[in-house]
Design a protein around this motif. Structure first.
Motif, short mmCIF file in Angstrom:
data_model
loop_
_atom_site.label_atom_id
_atom_site.label_comp_id
_atom_site.label_asym_id
_atom_site.label_seq_id
_atom_site.Cartn_x
_atom_site.Cartn_y
_atom_site.Cartn_z
N ARG A 196 21.93 8.45 1.06
CA ARG A 196 22.47 7.18 0.58
C ARG A 196 21.83 6.00 1.29
NH1 ARG A 196 26.78 3.78 1.73
NH2 ARG A 196 27.16 4.96 3.65
N GLN A 197 21.69 6.12 2.63
CA GLN A 197 21.04 5.04 3.38
C GLN A 197 20.70 5.55 4.77
OE1 GLN A 197 23.89 1.86 3.75
NE2 GLN A 197 25.12 2.93 5.26
N LEU A 198 19.69 4.93 5.38
CA LEU A 198 19.36 5.24 6.76
C LEU A 198 20.53 4.84 7.65
CD1 LEU A 198 15.64 4.12 7.14
CD2 LEU A 198 16.54 6.38 6.59
N GLY A 199 20.80 5.63 8.64
CA GLY A 199 21.92 5.39 9.54
C GLY A 199 23.09 6.32 9.27
N ASP A 200 23.17 6.86 8.06
CA ASP A 200 24.18 7.89 7.80
C ASP A 200 23.82 9.12 8.61
OD1 ASP A 200 25.42 6.19 6.08
OD2 ASP A 200 24.80 7.22 4.24
N THR A 201 24.83 9.80 9.10
CA THR A 201 24.56 10.95 9.97
C THR A 201 24.22 12.21 9.20
OG1 THR A 201 26.95 11.35 10.09
CG2 THR A 201 25.95 10.10 11.90
N ASP A 202 24.01 12.08 7.88
CA ASP A 202 23.52 13.22 7.11
C ASP A 202 22.15 12.90 6.51
OD1 ASP A 202 24.14 11.38 5.16
OD2 ASP A 202 25.30 12.77 3.92
N ALA A 203 21.45 11.91 7.08
CA ALA A 203 20.16 11.49 6.55
C ALA A 203 19.14 11.40 7.67
CB ALA A 203 20.29 10.14 5.84
N VAL A 204 17.86 11.59 7.30
CA VAL A 204 16.76 11.41 8.24
C VAL A 204 15.71 10.52 7.59
CG1 VAL A 204 17.08 13.60 9.46
CG2 VAL A 204 15.63 13.52 7.42
N MET A 205 14.94 9.84 8.41
CA MET A 205 13.84 9.03 7.88
C MET A 205 12.76 9.96 7.34
SD MET A 205 13.20 5.76 10.37
CE MET A 205 12.37 6.73 11.63
N ALA A 206 12.24 9.64 6.17
CA ALA A 206 11.09 10.35 5.62
C ALA A 206 9.82 9.74 6.17
CB ALA A 206 11.10 10.29 4.10
N CYS A 207 8.78 10.55 6.23
CA CYS A 207 7.45 10.08 6.65
C CYS A 207 6.45 10.62 5.64
CB CYS A 207 7.11 10.57 8.05
SG CYS A 207 5.55 9.94 8.70
N VAL A 208 5.97 9.76 4.76
CA VAL A 208 5.05 10.21 3.71
C VAL A 208 3.65 10.34 4.32
CG1 VAL A 208 4.77 7.83 2.91
CG2 VAL A 208 4.19 9.70 1.40
N LYS A 209 3.01 11.44 4.03
CA LYS A 209 1.73 11.75 4.69
C LYS A 209 0.82 12.51 3.70
CE LYS A 209 3.33 16.13 6.70
NZ LYS A 209 3.70 16.84 7.93
N HIS A 210 -0.47 12.54 3.99
CA HIS A 210 -1.23 11.96 5.08
C HIS A 210 -2.07 10.85 4.46
CE1 HIS A 210 -0.43 16.18 6.19
NE2 HIS A 210 -0.37 15.76 7.43
N PHE A 211 -1.96 9.67 4.96
CA PHE A 211 -2.55 8.49 4.35
C PHE A 211 -3.96 8.29 4.88
CE2 PHE A 211 -2.48 3.80 3.45
CZ PHE A 211 -2.19 3.91 2.10
N ALA A 212 -4.99 8.56 4.06
CA ALA A 212 -4.93 8.96 2.67
C ALA A 212 -6.11 9.86 2.35
CB ALA A 212 -4.95 7.75 1.76
N ALA A 213 -5.94 10.60 1.22
CA ALA A 213 -6.97 11.45 0.61
C ALA A 213 -7.27 12.70 1.42
CB ALA A 213 -8.25 10.66 0.35
N TYR A 214 -6.37 13.09 2.30
CA TYR A 214 -6.56 14.28 3.14
C TYR A 214 -6.80 15.53 2.29
CZ TYR A 214 -5.23 17.39 7.13
OH TYR A 214 -5.17 18.32 8.14
N GLY A 215 -6.16 15.60 1.11
CA GLY A 215 -6.29 16.79 0.27
C GLY A 215 -7.67 16.98 -0.33
N ALA A 216 -8.54 15.99 -0.20
CA ALA A 216 -9.89 16.08 -0.76
C ALA A 216 -10.93 16.43 0.30
CB ALA A 216 -10.26 14.77 -1.45
N ALA A 217 -10.49 17.06 1.39
CA ALA A 217 -11.42 17.44 2.45
C ALA A 217 -12.57 18.26 1.88
CB ALA A 217 -10.68 18.24 3.53
N VAL A 218 -13.78 17.90 2.24
CA VAL A 218 -14.97 18.54 1.68
C VAL A 218 -14.94 20.04 1.97
CG1 VAL A 218 -17.48 18.67 1.80
CG2 VAL A 218 -16.34 16.44 1.84
N GLY A 219 -15.14 20.84 0.92
CA GLY A 219 -15.17 22.30 1.08
C GLY A 219 -13.82 22.92 1.32
N GLY A 220 -12.75 22.12 1.21
CA GLY A 220 -11.43 22.67 1.48
C GLY A 220 -11.22 23.02 2.94
N ARG A 221 -12.04 22.47 3.81
CA ARG A 221 -11.98 22.79 5.25
C ARG A 221 -11.13 21.74 5.95
NH1 ARG A 221 -17.07 22.81 6.15
NH2 ARG A 221 -17.32 21.14 7.70
N ASP A 222 -10.06 22.18 6.59
CA ASP A 222 -9.10 21.26 7.20
C ASP A 222 -9.78 20.33 8.19
OD1 ASP A 222 -6.61 20.19 7.39
OD2 ASP A 222 -5.63 21.98 8.15
#
Length: 750
Positions: A196-222
């Motif tokens: 419902r909102q940050l600060g409620d004791t049943d919620a956590v902050m989200a962290c959207v990742k990985h900024f950016a284009a990490y999924g396009a690593a050349v050769g699929g190599r991490d």
């Protein structure tokens, strides 16, 4: 000084300040005003402390920096956040230390809560296969409830990187290859985590990742480099981040990769110009694990001091684990190499979130052992995990209606290295919760099937082979057991840690001799069901061609075995659809459905001469994006568009009639694709622009509606302008990207 005394003094001082302020007849201070007042009292070193995060007492997720005494750093106000502490007991001890500091600024506690806390849900790629946004949000909601009850404020999820290369191990952590589907899922996960909102004791902050284009690593190599056009970046890889931010994501994490030669943690273009500029993001940015320090290895800076300067100046607010801010930022400000205004902006962003969480009003508000015990032992959480797991299982093949198996079966052979594994079902990125016996927490396929059938059925078992290795000595026993049974279920796949961070693979075949084991069992002529556990698309061509029935189970979490049994015996009708294309060979990778056409497109899948094709492989995947079978069948009919021309900001209403033509209830994911026939830049052969998951009783018909508007037709042109161009469009509706049942055309005119 005792914890109770510290807590009492902190709260009393805050209450006293509030009373004085109220007595003066002033309005309550806003969060921004409170942040400003606090920052006026902070030294430069204390400000830098708020931008410093170190790992705590839990298992690290990367190489640990040498950081001296963690306790001394916290109590002196030199550390603002702790990574990987978990459980109220441990977190209370850290928070006690923070309240010994001069300004008593509370710590922020983060953890990789990726697909559950104590209750493990399916890995994110598996959940994406459900195409069920409500189920995905529910999964994140339960994870947040449990994590927050254990004292966690912040999860490093969701990962929204587009994954088109299954060699990359972290595809298991995302939502697959499609931008539209990934964007919808990103928003659902953020809403689930933050409640419902940050600060409620049943919620956590989200962290959207990985900024950016990490999924396009050349050769699929991490951790590898990424090289792409700006148009590809904006059209394919950035939209899920924007969707997550529009849903309210509180924080963003940078990626390990460089993008066109600039490490993401020092990319002003990504962080200041795009994220904080064009998108007006007001939360804060945290680096990935030591990614700032790693810029020296990239060859982008000469040393840690230059790394700190580059990252903070570019807009990377918090340094995770490397310590380069703590060691260098104050000096850089004194030398006027880093602007104090940039430091203040970063600190303000971090403090604002701590105020929004309510930590200054009560640093211990998330630390309640009674709530922890209650929330970590709720039966309804396990039930939710079971339901989401069943929704995530993809039925890839069901020749001769082998499935569902009859519950009255007398002898069932359970064969393979995965059948009796329990803890493996948690998959990668599961949380090891203190004082939880993980060996018994996840249900194995054996236990789930045994519980489903009860004592009337006889279960026969043979391991057959290990997950890896060349040992075939168990084949003979497996064949003998299979020959005695009425039907056979084989469990094969990857070990839980073969997919995940730093788990890139050059070969995607079933490991070891597992496919040879399948061949031996199929040769018995018995009804055979192959269940594959994995964190990514694998290559299993022989099995796909010869096994009668195949279930792709991914890694399903705490209730895996029960969910598998629910699907095997028909209590749940599978409805999942693939969120990634499955290749025939590693040589096809990257392979994805929404590719561009070429000047020489192949006229058919077997064409090889003078067209864009391989000479030794047909131009089709093994299983296409959006594919998945059911125990029932569906008829698509009566496609209607309320107009054939879309003008300006108008809309076209689209409808079809969907009928369950089988004998059992089921759910179908109806998928809508569009193609722009001619444009100023080439467009994909088709793009997902809508989907509906529809539940129908046997024989039931329902109208399924879609709306097409200008936004559905828009794209980034060569000048990176977002707009729709007039012209002809193909409209396709079907059961997968390759199974189009109904088609039409319309015109867009400005």
């Amino acid at each position: 000084m005792t914890t109770t005394t510290l807590k009492t003094r902190t709260i009393l001082s805050l209450l006293l300040a509030a009373c004085v302020h109220a007595a003066q007849g002033a309005e309550p201070l806003s969060i921004d005003q409170r942040v400003t007042q606090l920052m006026k009292r902070m030294t430069l070193e204390e400000k830098v402390g708020q931008l410093t995060q170190y790992s705590g007492d839990a298992d690290p997720t990367g190489p640990v920096a040498v950081k001296g005494s963690l306790r001394d750093g916290i109590s002196s106000g030199q550390i603002g956040s702790i990574f990987s502490a978990k459980g109220t007991r441990s977190i209370r001890q850290y928070q006690d230390l923070a309240l010994q500091s001069r300004l008593k600024i509370p710590l922020l506690f983060g953890l990789d809560v990726i697909h559950g806390y104590k209750t493990t849900f399916p890995i994110p790629l598996a959940e994406a296969a459900s195409w069920d946004l409500e189920a995905i949000e529910r999964s994140a909601r339960v994870a947040a409830i449990e994590a927050a009850a254990a004292g966690i404020h912040w999860t490093f999820a969701p990962m929204v990187d587009i994954g088109r290369d299954p060699r990359w191990g972290r595809v298991m952590e995302g939502a697959g290859e499609d931008t539209y589907l990934a964007s919808r899922i990103a928003a659902a996960r953020v809403k689930g985590f933050q409640g419902r909102q940050l600060g409620d004791t049943d919620a956590v902050m989200a962290c959207v990742k990985h900024f950016a284009a990490y999924g396009a690593a050349v050769g699929g190599r991490d951790y590898n480099s990424v090289d792409m056009s700006e148009r590809m970046l904006w059209e394919t890889y950035l939209p899920p981040f924007k969707a997550a931010l529009d849903a309210g994501a509180a924080t963003v994490m940078t990626s390990f990769n460089d993008l066109n030669g600039i490490p993401a943690s020092a990319s002003r273009y990504l962080l200041r110009d795009t994220l904080k500029g064009k998108w007006h993001f007001t939360g804060f940015v945290v680096s990935d694990w030591r990614s700032i320090e790693e810029m020296t290895a990239h060859g982008f800076v000469a040393n840690n001091k230059e790394a700190a300067q580059a990252a903070l100046s570019a807009g990377n607010d918090m340094d995770m684990e490397s310590g380069v801010y703590r060691e260098n930022l104050a000096q850089l400000v004194h030398e006027k190499k880093v602007a104090l205004a940039d430091v203040d902006d970063a600190v303000r962003r971090v403090l604002r979130k701590k105020f929004e969480l309510g930590l200054f009003d009560d640093p211990y508000k998330f630390i309640d052992p009674e709530r922890e015990r209650a929330m970590l032992n709720k039966p309804e959480h396990r039930q939710a995990a079971r339901e989401v797991a069943a929704k995530s299982i993809v039925l890839l093949k069901n020749d001769r209606a082998v499935l569902p198996l009859s519950k009255s079966i007398r002898k069932l052979a359970l064969i393979g290295p995965m059948i009796k594994l329990g803890v493996e079902n948690h998959g990668y990125w599961s949380v090891t919760v203190p004082e939880v016996d993980y060996a018994h927490q996840a249900v194995s396929a054996w236990d789930g099937i045994a519980a489903k059938l009860g004592k009337d059925a006889t279960l026969l078992y043979a391991k057959g082979s290990d997950i890896e290795g060349e040992d075939r000595s168990g084949f003979a026993e497996a064949v003998r057991v299979a020959s005695e049974a009425d039907a056979v279920v084989i469990g094969v796949g990857e070990r839980w840690d073969m997919s995940g961070e730093a788990r890139s693979r050059s070969k995607l075949d079933l490991p070891g001799v597992q496919e040879e084991l399948i061949k031996a069992i199929v040769a018995t002529g018995k009804p055979v069901v192959v269940m594959i556990n994995a964190g990514r698309p694998l290559v299993f061509d022989w099995t796909a061609d010869h096994a009668p029935a195949i279930l792709y189970n991914w890694w399903l979490g705490s209730e895996a075995g029960n969910a598998v049994a629910d699907v095997l015996f028909g209590d749940v009708n599978p409805s999942a659809k693939l969120p990634m294309t499955f290749p025939r060979s590693v040589g096809q990778i990257p392979i994805y459905y929404n590719h561009f056409n070429t000047g020489r497109p192949a006229p058919n899948p077997t064409a090889t001469e003078w067209v864009s094709a391989y000479t030794d492989l047909i131009n089709l995947p093994k299983f296409p994006f959006g594919f998945g079978l059911s125990y029932t069948t569906f008829r698509y009919a009566d496609l209607k568009l309320d107009r054939q021309t879309l003008r300006g900001d108008g809309k076209i209403k689209v409808s079809i009639q969907l009928t369950n033509t089988g004998k059992v209830a089921g759910e179908e994911v109806v998928q809508l694709y569009l193609r722009d026939r001619v444009a100023s830049v080439v467009r994909p052969v088709k793009e997902l622009k809508g989907f509906r998951k529809v539940a129908l009783a046997a024989g039931e018909t329902r109208t399924v509606d879609f709306t097409i508007d200008k936004e559905s037709l828009s794209f980034f042109n060569a000048a990176l302008q977002w707009n729709a161009e007039p012209g002809d469009f193909d409209l396709m509706i079907g059961a997968s990207s390759a199974d189009i049942r109904l088609q039409s055309r319309f015109v867009y005119a400005r």
